[in-house]
Design a protein around this motif. Structure first.
Motif, PDB file in Angstrom:
ATOM      1  N   LEU A   1       0.806  -1.349  -0.019  1.00 20.93           N
ATOM      2  CA  LEU A   1       0.235  -0.306  -0.117  1.00 20.93           C
ATOM      3  C   LEU A   1       1.079   1.371   0.067  1.00 20.93           C
ATOM      4  N   LEU A   2       2.495   1.071   0.362  1.00 23.52           N
ATOM      5  CA  LEU A   2       2.828   2.236   0.407  1.00 23.52           C
ATOM      6  C   LEU A   2       3.585   2.312  -1.150  1.00 23.52           C
ATOM      7  N   LEU A   3       3.564   1.408  -2.457  1.00 21.26           N
ATOM      8  CA  LEU A   3       4.727   1.441  -3.430  1.00 21.26           C
ATOM      9  C   LEU A   3       3.365   2.176  -4.056  1.00 21.26           C
ATOM     10  N   PRO A   4       4.255   2.643  -5.534  1.00 21.13           N
ATOM     11  CA  PRO A   4       3.369   2.596  -6.288  1.00 21.13           C
ATOM     12  C   PRO A   4       2.900   1.892  -6.950  1.00 21.13           C
ATOM     13  N   ALA A   5       1.709   2.034  -8.156  1.00 25.19           N
ATOM     14  CA  ALA A   5       1.061   0.875  -8.210  1.00 25.19           C
ATOM     15  C   ALA A   5       1.733  -0.036  -9.767  1.00 25.19           C
ATOM     16  N   ASN A   6       2.854   1.519 -10.142  1.00 26.67           N
ATOM     17  CA  ASN A   6       3.732   0.069 -11.011  1.00 26.67           C
ATOM     18  C   ASN A   6       5.123  -0.263 -10.700  1.00 26.67           C
ATOM     19  N   THR A   7       5.211  -0.769  -9.613  1.00 27.40           N
ATOM     20  CA  THR A   7       6.615  -0.880  -9.025  1.00 27.40           C
ATOM     21  C   THR A   7       7.177  -2.700  -9.793  1.00 27.40           C
ATOM     22  N   PRO A   8       8.240  -2.385 -10.150  1.00 25.77           N
ATOM     23  CA  PRO A   8       8.360  -3.737 -10.468  1.00 25.77           C
ATOM     24  C   PRO A   8       8.505  -5.086  -9.857  1.00 25.77           C
ATOM     25  N   ALA A   9       7.863  -6.050  -9.836  1.00 25.19           N
ATOM     26  CA  ALA A   9       7.832  -7.621  -9.309  1.00 25.19           C
ATOM     27  C   ALA A   9       8.757  -7.255  -8.293  1.00 25.19           C
ATOM     28  N   TYR A  10      10.312  -7.440  -8.949  1.00 26.38           N
ATOM     29  CA  TYR A  10      11.404  -8.331  -8.177  1.00 26.38           C
ATOM     30  C   TYR A  10      11.470  -7.083  -7.189  1.00 26.38           C
ATOM     31  N   MET A  11      11.151  -5.873  -7.580  1.00 22.05           N
ATOM     32  CA  MET A  11      11.483  -4.598  -6.500  1.00 22.05           C
ATOM     33  C   MET A  11      10.463  -5.240  -4.839  1.00 22.05           C
ATOM     34  N   VAL A  12       9.293  -5.356  -5.476  1.00 18.77           N
ATOM     35  CA  VAL A  12       8.224  -5.801  -4.124  1.00 18.77           C
ATOM     36  C   VAL A  12       8.714  -7.666  -3.575  1.00 18.77           C
ATOM     37  N   VAL A  13       9.175  -7.702  -4.551  1.00 14.98           N
ATOM     38  CA  VAL A  13       9.561  -9.637  -4.068  1.00 14.98           C
ATOM     39  C   VAL A  13      10.984  -8.923  -2.956  1.00 14.98           C
ATOM     40  N   VAL A  14      12.152  -8.267  -3.161  1.00 13.04           N
ATOM     41  CA  VAL A  14      12.885  -8.523  -2.472  1.00 13.04           C
ATOM     42  C   VAL A  14      12.096  -7.343  -1.412  1.00 13.04           C
ATOM     43  N   ALA A  15      11.676  -6.553  -1.761  1.00 12.42           N
ATOM     44  CA  ALA A  15      11.281  -5.689  -0.504  1.00 12.42           C
ATOM     45  C   ALA A  15      11.010  -6.675   0.269  1.00 12.42           C
ATOM     46  N   SER A  16       9.211  -7.318   0.333  1.00  7.51           N
ATOM     47  CA  SER A  16       8.753  -8.300   1.354  1.00  7.51           C
ATOM     48  C   SER A  16      10.119  -9.075   1.797  1.00  7.51           C
ATOM     49  N   VAL A  17      10.318  -9.775   1.295  1.00  6.39           N
ATOM     50  CA  VAL A  17      11.196 -11.143   1.383  1.00  6.39           C
ATOM     51  C   VAL A  17      12.754 -10.947   2.813  1.00  6.39           C
ATOM     52  N   ILE A  18      12.840  -9.388   2.323  1.00  4.33           N
ATOM     53  CA  ILE A  18      13.640  -9.010   3.468  1.00  4.33           C
ATOM     54  C   ILE A  18      13.101  -8.069   4.441  1.00  4.33           C
ATOM     55  N   GLY A  19      11.940  -7.620   4.586  1.00  2.00           N
ATOM     56  CA  GLY A  19      11.246  -6.708   5.182  1.00  2.00           C
ATOM     57  C   GLY A  19      10.616  -8.464   6.109  1.00  2.00           C
ATOM     58  N   ILE A  20      10.238  -8.941   5.890  1.00  2.00           N
ATOM     59  CA  ILE A  20      10.354 -10.528   6.656  1.00  2.00           C
ATOM     60  C   ILE A  20      11.306 -11.422   7.477  1.00  2.00           C
ATOM     61  N   THR A  21      12.260 -11.281   6.275  1.00  2.00           N
ATOM     62  CA  THR A  21      13.246 -12.570   7.126  1.00  2.00           C
ATOM     63  C   THR A  21      14.324 -11.844   7.830  1.00  2.00           C
ATOM     64  N   ILE A  22      15.135 -10.242   7.568  1.00  2.00           N
ATOM     65  CA  ILE A  22      15.633  -9.881   7.801  1.00  2.00           C
ATOM     66  C   ILE A  22      14.445  -9.411   9.409  1.00  2.00           C
ATOM     67  N   GLY A  23      14.131  -8.845   8.983  1.00  2.00           N
ATOM     68  CA  GLY A  23      12.741  -7.204  10.164  1.00  2.00           C
ATOM     69  C   GLY A  23      12.324  -8.123  11.067  1.00  2.00           C
ATOM     70  N   LYS A  24      11.749  -9.317  10.786  1.00  2.00           N
ATOM     71  CA  LYS A  24      11.660 -10.507  11.832  1.00  2.00           C
ATOM     72  C   LYS A  24      11.612 -11.357  11.634  1.00  2.00           C
ATOM     73  N   LEU A  25      11.737 -12.141  11.219  1.00  2.00           N
ATOM     74  CA  LEU A  25      12.253 -13.647  11.481  1.00  2.00           C
ATOM     75  C   LEU A  25      13.827 -14.081  12.120  1.00  2.00           C
ATOM     76  N   CYS A  26      14.841 -12.804  11.823  1.00  2.00           N
ATOM     77  CA  CYS A  26      16.279 -13.176  12.353  1.00  2.00           C
ATOM     78  C   CYS A  26      15.620 -12.366  13.889  1.00  2.00           C
ATOM     79  N   PHE A  27      15.109 -11.964  14.649  1.00  2.00           N
ATOM     80  CA  PHE A  27      14.910 -11.658  15.607  1.00  2.00           C
ATOM     81  C   PHE A  27      13.669 -12.265  16.021  1.00  2.00           C
ATOM     82  N   GLY A  28      13.439 -13.682  16.021  1.00  2.00           N
ATOM     83  CA  GLY A  28      12.626 -14.249  17.238  1.00  2.00           C
ATOM     84  C   GLY A  28      11.417 -14.549  15.956  1.00  2.00           C
ATOM     85  N   GLY A  29      10.448 -13.758  15.299  1.00  2.00           N
ATOM     86  CA  GLY A  29       9.464 -13.910  14.898  1.00  2.00           C
ATOM     87  C   GLY A  29       8.610 -12.883  15.815  1.00  2.00           C
ATOM     88  N   LEU A  30       7.220 -13.376  15.401  1.00  2.00           N
ATOM     89  CA  LEU A  30       6.026 -12.450  15.577  1.00  2.00           C
ATOM     90  C   LEU A  30       6.565 -11.714  17.454  1.00  2.00           C
TER      91      LEU A  30
END
Lengths: 336, 420
Positions: free
Chosen positions: A88-117
Motif C-alpha cells: 500500500l506504500l508503493l507506487p502502482a507500477n513498482t516492478p515485481a522483483y523490487m516488491v519481492v526483494v522488499a517483502s522478503v527482506i522485511g520478513i526475514t531480516i526485519g522479523k524472523l531474524c529477531f525471533g518472529g512475531l
C-alpha cells in the motif's frame, strides 16, 4: 483424596476469546476500502503489486520458519499484513522483483531474524520499504512523479509533497485540502486513499485492536511540528492540515506506527512515541532529501521503544517489598 | 452487550452477581474432611479412632488452632501438597448426626462490658479465618467490611447483604471494638446501595464500590478503600495494617457470639454449568464438593473442570472429594469444551495484560522473564505484587499461561527475599 478425571490448571478459567489472528485479520478487513480505492485508481497493476507483496511475504515467512525449524505459523496472518502494508506504500507500477526483494527482506531480516512475531524491534513492512528507498538505482521507481507518469486520473498528477519540497507552500495553490482528504492525489496504492485509511483506522480503534493513544498523538505531533514551522515562515512551510492529508501520515498514524511489537505498550510511552513520530515526520519532510518522512520517523522511534516503555505507571504495592520485610526482621531482632 | 462485545473493552467488565439467590441447607455429610494450611500431620493432636466434638481444637498443644467443625470419630490423618507448595494436614472424620459442642466456646451476652481482647479471642476461637496476623500481635488500623463477593458467579455476600443487613451494624460495632481499628469502612456494591439504608453505624464510613471484578479482592479493597496493605503473615513477622472481613463472616461472628457456637456452616454458591442458574447452599465446613454436585444433580464431565472460588482466580480441583473450607465461596463445573486451553505461543507484545493489570505490573515482560528463569528482573519489576487475579490470562490473545508464570516468579522472588 482420590483423583478424578478432571482438568487442572491455574486461573483464569474464563477467557475473553481474543486470538492473535484478531489483529491481523481485522487489519486486512480495515484496509479493504483502501485496497479497493487503489484498484479502482490503478487497476490491475495495483492488484499485481499487492498480490506479489502478500504472497512473497507469506512464502518467505513459511520457508524461513521451516529452515529455522520453527512451527510454521503463516495462518496467524501477520506476514500477510506486513506484505499488504508494504504494497500500500508503493507506487502502482513498482516492478515485481523490487516488491519481492522488499517483502522478503522485511520478513526475514526485519522479523524472523529477531525471533518472529512479537520479537521484532522494527515493523517488517517498514524495513522492506526502507530497503527499497535507500537503494540508489531504484530511487526512480519510488518517485511518484516519475513512476506514475503514464496515469491520468483526472486530478493533478503531481505528488503534493514533491511539489512542497520543490517550491514551498506557494506551489500548493493547485491542491484543495478537501480533495486531498478524499484521496484525489498521487501516492502509494492505498496510502493515498486518506479517507479510506482513516475509516479503517477508526474501525481498528473501535474494535480495541489499536489503542487510540498512538494515532491521536501521531497526528497531534504532525500538527505541533508543522505549526512551529509555520510560525517561523508561513510562505515556505505548509500548514498542518496539508501535512495530515498528504503522503503516508494517515496510514502511518493508524497502521504503521501501531505495529504491536515495535510500539510501546504503556500509556505515556505511547503518547511520547506518537508525538515524536509525528514531529520527526514533519522535520524529515522539511529538511531531509526525501519528500515524505513517515516511514523513517516510525523506524527511528521504534528503536527507542524499550526506553519509552520505561514511562510506565509504578506498580501498586499490595505486598510487602524486600525493604519492608528486611525492616521487619531488623525490628524483630531488636525487640527479641 | 452486543456493542460492548464488538468494541474491545479494556479493562473487560466482569460484573459481580447482585441478585437474590435463596439459600438451601444441605444435610450433614457422613464423612467430613478438614484441611489445615501450613501444617503437617505431626501437628495434629488427635489420633485415628479418637472421638472429637464440634468446635474442639484438634491441634497439638502450642501449635495454633485447628478446629473441628463436626462431631464424630477420626478416621484418617494425612498430608497434602497444595498447588502453592504449601503443606496441608488432612483429617477425615466420620460424623454423627447430633452435634455435641466443645465447652471452650461460649457466648458473650454483654458485649459492651466485655474486654475487647476477650471478644477478639472468642471470635478467633470460634474458627473465623483471616486473623493470623492479629494473633501474632499486629495492630489493625483500618477495618474493611466487604459486602462484595470476590468473584463473578458468586452470590454469598450479595445474599447475606439482602437477608441480614440489620445484623451488620451490630457486627461492625463489635468487631471494630474487638480489633481496636481506628477507621472502619463498609464496602457496598454500587448497584445495591439501598442496603446502605439498613446499615447504620456512626463510626463507619460506607463506600459504594463498582461491582465489577477485581474490585472485591481483599488486596484491592485494602489498597483502594483503606489506602493500606492487607494484613499478612510473613515468616519474619506480620506486614500491613488493614483487615478485610467479608460480610458473611461478620454476621457469622454476631451469631456465634450470641449463641456461643463455633463457625461451622458456610454458604457456597454453586453453578452446574456455564450460563446455568446459581444456587446457594449452606454446608458444614468439611463437606466434600461431591455432595454439592449431587444436590445440583450434576455429573462430573470427564476431562472437565471443577473450580472452587470462582472462574477468575479460583483453583481447579483434582478430586471431587475436595472439602469446603471456611473461605470456599463457590463451586463451578465446566464441560471439557468450555475449558480454556493455554497455548505455547510467544508473546506478541500487544500490551493488553499490562493495560488490565489492577496493580500496574508489566505483565508482558514479567511473563517472558519468568518463562526464561530471569528472576532478578522479575523482582525489579515488582513481581511480588501480583495478586493473581487472572485478568491478564483472560485478555491474552496469545493465550499464554501468564498467571502460572507470574505466580511462579512471585514464589521464587519471595523465597529468595526470605533467604537474603
Amino acid at each position: 483424596m482420590k483423583a478424578a478425571d478432571l482438568t487442572v490448571s491455574t486461573g483464569s478459567h474464563w477467557h475473553s476469546g481474543a486470538r492473535i489472528t484478531d489483529f491481523s485479520y481485522n487489519t486486512l478487513l480495515a484496509l479493504i476500502p483502501a485496497i479497493a480505492m487503489g484498484l479502482y485508481r490503478y487497476g490491475v497493476c495495483a492488484a499485481g503489486v499487492i498480490g506479489t507483496a502478500v504472497a512473497s511475504a507469506m512464502i518467505a515467512e513459511a520457508a524461513m520458519q521451516k529452515i529455522l525449524g520453527k512451527p510454521v505459523r503463516i495462518a496467524d496472518g501477520s506476514a500477510a499484513v506486513s506484505g499488504l502494508l508494504l504494497a500500500l506504500l508503493l507506487p502502482a507500477n513498482t516492478p515485481a522483483y523490487m516488491v519481492v526483494v522488499a517483502s522478503v527482506i522485511g520478513i526475514t531480516i526485519g522479523k524472523l531474524c529477531f525471533g518472529g512475531l512479537g520479537a521484532n524491534p522494527l515493523s517488517p513492512a517498514l524495513v522492506g520499504w526502507a530497503v527499497l528507498r535507500i537503494t540508489k538505482p531504484w530511487a526512480g521507481y519510488l518517485d511518484f512523479d516519475l513512476a506514475l507518469i503514464n496515469y491520468d486520473l483526472g486530478f493533478s498528477m503531481q505528488y503534493p509533497l514533491a511539489v512542497l519540497k520543490a517550491s514551498g507552500s506557494s506551489g500548493l495553490q493547485d491542491f484543495n485540502t478537501w480533495n486531498l482528504f478524499l484521496g484525489n492525489q498521487t501516492g502509494g496504492i492505498g496510502a493515498s486513499a486518506i479517507v479510506c485509511v482513516l475509516g479503517g483506522g477508526l474501525y481498528m480503534i473501535a474494535r480495541g485492536l489499536v489503542r487510540w493513544e498512538i494515532p491521536l498523538c501521531f497526528l497531534l505531533g504532525v500538527i505541533i511540528a508543522s505549526c512551529l514551522f509555520r510560525l517561523v515562515d508561513s510562505a515556505a512551510y505548509a500548514g498542518p492540515l496539508f501535512h495530515i492529508v498528504t503522503g503516508n501520515v494517515m496510514i502511518g498514524a493508524f497502521f504503521l506506527s501501531t505495529d504491536n511489537s515495535s510500539a510501546p505498550i504503556n500509556r505515556w510511552g505511547m503518547v511520547a512515541f506518537g508525538l515524536c513520530c509525528g514531529m520527526i515526520t514533519v522535520v524529515l519532510r522539511v529538511w531531509s532529501v526525501y519528500p515524505d518522512g513517515v516511514v523513517f520517523a516510525c523506524l527511528l522511534m521504534s528503536l527507542f521503544v524499550p526506553l519509552l516503555d520505561k514511562l510506565k505507571a509504578t506498580p501498586i504495592v499490595v505486598r510487602p517489598t524486600r525493604a519492608q520485610i528486611t525492616r521487619k526482621t531488623v525490628e524483630g531482632g531488636a525487640s527479641s | 452487550m452486543g456493542l460492548r462485545a464488538f468494541c474491545g473493552d479494556l479493562p473487560p467488565r466482569i460484573p459481580y452477581w447482585t441478585g437474590a439467590v435463596p439459600v438451601e441447607s444441605l444435610p450433614l455429610p457422613q464423612r467430613a474432611t478438614l484441611l489445615w494450611r501450613e501444617a503437617s500431620p505431626g501437628d495434629v493432636g488427635v489420633a485415628v479412632g479418637d472421638s472429637v466434638q464440634t468446635g474442639q481444637n484438634l491441634a497439638r498443644e502450642g501449635t495454633g488452632l485447628f478446629m473441628s467443625t463436626v462431631t464424630g470419630t477420626v478416621e484418617e490423618i494425612d498430608s497434602l501438597q497444595g498447588a502453592d507448595a504449601v503443606e496441608y494436614a488432612v483429617v477425615g472424620i466420620k460424623t454423627v448426626e447430633v452435634d455435641s459442642y466443645d465447652s471452650s466456646i461460649n457466648g458473650i451476652e454483654d458485649l459492651a462490658n466485655t474486654a475487647p481482647e476477650q471478644i477478639l479471642a472468642m471470635i478467633i476461637r470460634a474458627g473465623f479465618p483471616g486473623f493470623d496476623a492479629v494473633v501474632q500481635g499486629a495492630t489493625v488500623e483500618t477495618l474493611i467490611i466487604s459486602a462484595l463477593d470476590q468473584e463473578p458467579l458468586t452470590a454469598v455476600n450479595a445474599q447475606v447483604l439482602l437477608e441480614r443487613a440489620n445484623d451488620v451494624s451490630d457486627g461492625i460495632a463489635m468487631l471494630s471494638r474487638a480489633t481496636g481499628a481506628k477507621k472502619v469502612v463498609v464496602a457496598i456494591p454500587h448497584n445495591s446501595a439501598h442496603a446502605a439504608d439498613d446499615i447504620s453505624v456512626d463510626q463507619a464510613e460506607i463506600v459504594k464500590v463498582r461491582a465489577t471484578y477485581p474490585n472485591g479482592l481483599p488486596e484491592i479493597l485494602a489498597k483502594k478503600q483503606g489506602a493500606g496493605l492487607l494484613l499478612t503473615t510473613e515468616r519474619n513477622g506480620t506486614v500491613g495494617n488493614t483487615l478485610v472481613v467479608s460480610i458473611e463472616h461478620l454476621v457469622g461472628m454476631v451469631s456465634c457470639l450470641r449463641e456461643g457456637r463455633p463457625f461451622v456452616n458456610k454458604i457456597v454458591t454453586c453453578c452446574g454449568k456455564s450460563g446455568g442458574e446459581l444456587k446457594n447452599i449452606l454446608v458444614r465446613i468439611g463437606t466434600p464438593v461431591s455432595m454439592a454436585l449431587d444436590n445440583l444433580d450434576v455429573k462430573l464431565p470427564p476431562g472437565g473442570k471443577l473450580i472452587i472460588n470462582g472462574p477468575m482466580h479460583g483453583y481447579a480441583c483434582f478430586s471431587d472429594e475436595q472439602p469446603m473450607t471456611a473461605t470456599s465461596d463457590s463451586v463451578l463445573v465446566q464441560k471439557p469444551a468450555e475449558v480454556h486451553r493455554f497455548e505455547s505461543t510467544a508473546c506478541m507484545n500487544c500490551g493488553r495484560c499490562s493495560a488490565v493489570c489492577p496493580v500496574n505490573l508489566e505483565v508482558n515482560l514479567l511473563g517472558r522473564f519468568s518463562e526464561y528463569g530471569i528472576f532478578d528482573k522479575c523482582a525489579e519489576l515488582g513481581a511480588e505484587n501480583c495478586i493473581e487475579c487472572g485478568l491478564c490470562v483472560y485478555v491474552c490473545p496469545a493465550r499464554r499461561p501468564l498467571l502460572h508464570l507470574l505466580a511462579h516468579a512471585r514464589f521464587v522472588v519471595k523465597e529468595e527475599t526470605v533467604e537474603k
